[in-house]
Design a protein around this motif. Sequence first.
Motif, PDB file in Angstrom:
ATOM      1  N   ARG A   1      -7.430  74.852  85.389  1.00 52.70           N
ATOM      2  CA  ARG A   1      -6.332  75.832  85.388  1.00 52.70           C
ATOM      3  C   ARG A   1      -6.858  77.252  85.530  1.00 52.70           C
ATOM      4  N   MET A   2      -7.998  77.534  84.923  1.00 53.46           N
ATOM      5  CA  MET A   2      -8.556  78.880  85.028  1.00 53.46           C
ATOM      6  C   MET A   2      -9.004  79.155  86.454  1.00 53.46           C
ATOM      7  N   ALA A   3      -9.569  78.148  87.115  1.00 51.52           N
ATOM      8  CA  ALA A   3      -9.991  78.327  88.508  1.00 51.52           C
ATOM      9  C   ALA A   3      -8.789  78.654  89.391  1.00 51.52           C
ATOM     10  N   ALA A   4      -7.690  77.922  89.176  1.00 49.75           N
ATOM     11  CA  ALA A   4      -6.479  78.168  89.973  1.00 49.75           C
ATOM     12  C   ALA A   4      -5.909  79.547  89.676  1.00 49.75           C
ATOM     13  N   ALA A   5      -5.897  79.926  88.399  1.00 52.88           N
ATOM     14  CA  ALA A   5      -5.361  81.240  88.026  1.00 52.88           C
ATOM     15  C   ALA A   5      -6.214  82.365  88.595  1.00 52.88           C
ATOM     16  N   CYS A   6      -7.528  82.169  88.602  1.00 53.25           N
ATOM     17  CA  CYS A   6      -8.419  83.188  89.147  1.00 53.25           C
ATOM     18  C   CYS A   6      -8.250  83.318  90.660  1.00 53.25           C
ATOM     19  N   GLU A   7      -8.043  82.193  91.316  1.00 50.39           N
ATOM     20  CA  GLU A   7      -7.815  82.256  92.772  1.00 50.39           C
ATOM     21  C   GLU A   7      -6.560  83.056  93.075  1.00 50.39           C
ATOM     22  N   THR A   8      -5.514  82.829  92.298  1.00 48.34           N
ATOM     23  CA  THR A   8      -4.266  83.580  92.482  1.00 48.34           C
ATOM     24  C   THR A   8      -4.470  85.067  92.222  1.00 48.34           C
ATOM     25  N   ALA A   9      -5.311  85.379  91.225  1.00 44.90           N
ATOM     26  CA  ALA A   9      -5.536  86.774  90.844  1.00 44.90           C
ATOM     27  C   ALA A   9      -6.626  87.451  91.662  1.00 44.90           C
ATOM     28  N   GLY A  10      -7.264  86.712  92.562  1.00 38.79           N
ATOM     29  CA  GLY A  10      -8.321  87.290  93.378  1.00 38.79           C
ATOM     30  C   GLY A  10      -9.621  87.510  92.628  1.00 38.79           C
ATOM     31  N   LEU A  11      -9.897  86.623  91.653  1.00 40.08           N
ATOM     32  CA  LEU A  11     -11.099  86.741  90.842  1.00 40.08           C
ATOM     33  C   LEU A  11     -12.075  85.622  91.165  1.00 40.08           C
TER      34      LEU A  11
ATOM     35  N   PHE B   1     -11.870  93.400  86.745  1.00 37.32           N
ATOM     36  CA  PHE B   1     -13.063  92.570  86.895  1.00 37.32           C
ATOM     37  C   PHE B   1     -13.085  91.899  88.263  1.00 37.32           C
ATOM     38  N   ARG B   2     -14.305  91.649  88.722  1.00 38.58           N
ATOM     39  CA  ARG B   2     -14.464  90.886  89.959  1.00 38.58           C
ATOM     40  C   ARG B   2     -14.701  89.406  89.661  1.00 38.58           C
ATOM     41  N   ALA B   3     -15.358  89.106  88.524  1.00 39.04           N
ATOM     42  CA  ALA B   3     -15.688  87.717  88.191  1.00 39.04           C
ATOM     43  C   ALA B   3     -15.521  87.492  86.698  1.00 39.04           C
ATOM     44  N   VAL B   4     -15.145  86.276  86.338  1.00 36.93           N
ATOM     45  CA  VAL B   4     -15.034  85.887  84.929  1.00 36.93           C
ATOM     46  C   VAL B   4     -15.541  84.460  84.763  1.00 36.93           C
ATOM     47  N   ALA B   5     -15.972  84.148  83.539  1.00 34.50           N
ATOM     48  CA  ALA B   5     -16.346  82.786  83.188  1.00 34.50           C
ATOM     49  C   ALA B   5     -15.500  82.337  82.004  1.00 34.50           C
ATOM     50  N   LEU B   6     -15.090  81.091  82.016  1.00 28.64           N
ATOM     51  CA  LEU B   6     -14.385  80.515  80.876  1.00 28.64           C
ATOM     52  C   LEU B   6     -15.397  79.735  80.052  1.00 28.64           C
ATOM     53  N   THR B   7     -15.579  80.146  78.795  1.00 30.85           N
ATOM     54  CA  THR B   7     -16.616  79.551  77.941  1.00 30.85           C
ATOM     55  C   THR B   7     -15.999  78.971  76.667  1.00 30.85           C
ATOM     56  N   ASP B   8     -15.000  78.144  76.813  1.00 34.77           N
ATOM     57  CA  ASP B   8     -14.381  77.539  75.638  1.00 34.77           C
ATOM     58  C   ASP B   8     -15.384  76.678  74.884  1.00 34.77           C
ATOM     59  N   HIS B   9     -15.155  76.538  73.577  1.00 34.49           N
ATOM     60  CA  HIS B   9     -16.081  75.807  72.717  1.00 34.49           C
ATOM     61  C   HIS B   9     -16.019  74.306  72.965  1.00 34.49           C
ATOM     62  N   ASP B  10     -17.153  73.733  73.345  1.00 33.81           N
ATOM     63  CA  ASP B  10     -17.308  72.272  73.448  1.00 33.81           C
ATOM     64  C   ASP B  10     -16.263  71.621  74.348  1.00 33.81           C
ATOM     65  N   THR B  11     -15.849  72.311  75.389  1.00 34.80           N
ATOM     66  CA  THR B  11     -14.870  71.733  76.308  1.00 34.80           C
ATOM     67  C   THR B  11     -14.888  72.453  77.649  1.00 34.80           C
ATOM     68  N   VAL B  12     -14.575  71.700  78.700  1.00 35.19           N
ATOM     69  CA  VAL B  12     -14.344  72.284  80.025  1.00 35.19           C
ATOM     70  C   VAL B  12     -12.918  71.977  80.483  1.00 35.19           C
ATOM     71  N   ASP B  13     -12.069  71.565  79.549  1.00 26.72           N
ATOM     72  CA  ASP B  13     -10.710  71.136  79.889  1.00 26.72           C
ATOM     73  C   ASP B  13      -9.896  72.237  80.570  1.00 26.72           C
ATOM     74  N   GLY B  14     -10.160  73.482  80.244  1.00 31.70           N
ATOM     75  CA  GLY B  14      -9.371  74.574  80.807  1.00 31.70           C
ATOM     76  C   GLY B  14      -9.863  75.099  82.139  1.00 31.70           C
ATOM     77  N   CYS B  15     -10.975  74.564  82.617  1.00 25.80           N
ATOM     78  CA  CYS B  15     -11.594  75.150  83.815  1.00 25.80           C
ATOM     79  C   CYS B  15     -10.742  74.991  85.071  1.00 25.80           C
TER      80      CYS B  15
END
Length: 282
Positions: free
Chosen positions: A46-56, A30-44
């Motif tokens: 960490r997901m942003a940092a992980a995606c940067e590391t993975a080139g996403l 994949f080139r892009a992903v979205a994190l759509t957790d239920h009723d929360t943005v708490d994981g965003c």
Amino acid sequence: MYADLHLHTTFSDGTYSPEELAGHAQRCGFRAVALTDHDTVDGCARMAAACETAGLEFVPAAELTTELAEHELHVLGYYLDVQNSKLLEQLCRFQEVRRQRVFEMVARLNALNIPLQAEAVFALANCRSPGRPHIARALTQGGWCSGLDDAFERFLKKGKPAWVPKFKISAPDAIELIHQAGGLASLAHPGINHCDEIIPDGLECFHTKHSTSTTQRYLEMADKHGLLVTGGSDCHGMNKGRPLIGSIKVPYGCVERMRDKMQRRAVAGGFLLAGGEPGTAN
């Protein structure tokens, strides 16, 4: 180039951490992903940092449970300002509703002579957005059910003995909440909602529970009304015994059109971030 714009992690009812999910997305190409957790943005974060590391490319998002004319609808908010005060305030409210629902459902299970404790569910969930899948996992781990499907079929589905209705924000209010947080609203998996009465910024045309004909129907509807097209696997990790990520590949052009709409909105509002990216007001 493809994207998956509907994914969940351990910050709600998924089983993958943000880092694990980003790794799977990278391996799927994949080139892009979205994190759509239920009723929360708490994981965003960490997901942003992980995606940067993975080139996403990463899209901060959330999935809100809403209601319209007695139909439950899920609304996806994309490109959210995850520091927006009103958004965070409302998400805290939704999370408390989720906690209270766990207490009520556990009480009903106790009345059925199943001695599950709510604290065990919260410990297993280890997040601020607990839900029925966490209760199902706790029932399975305790030996009262053979698996998640068994738990839902016997106890947790609507109409079953431990089911409890949940407060839901109205769909129009959810869309307004997303917009004031700088985001775009898309109706999640409309093919299983049994309600096409409201049309936000976009439609989730691509979904694992959509048939080819259903996907085509909503693509035509989006084209007719000038709506954005979104989609994704709705992967919750290993909840279904196998991960769904990679099963739906949304054309990357859908992400580009979402960004273009954000850019036009930002220009109309008179503010941009460095690099020409749209900004959001808190």
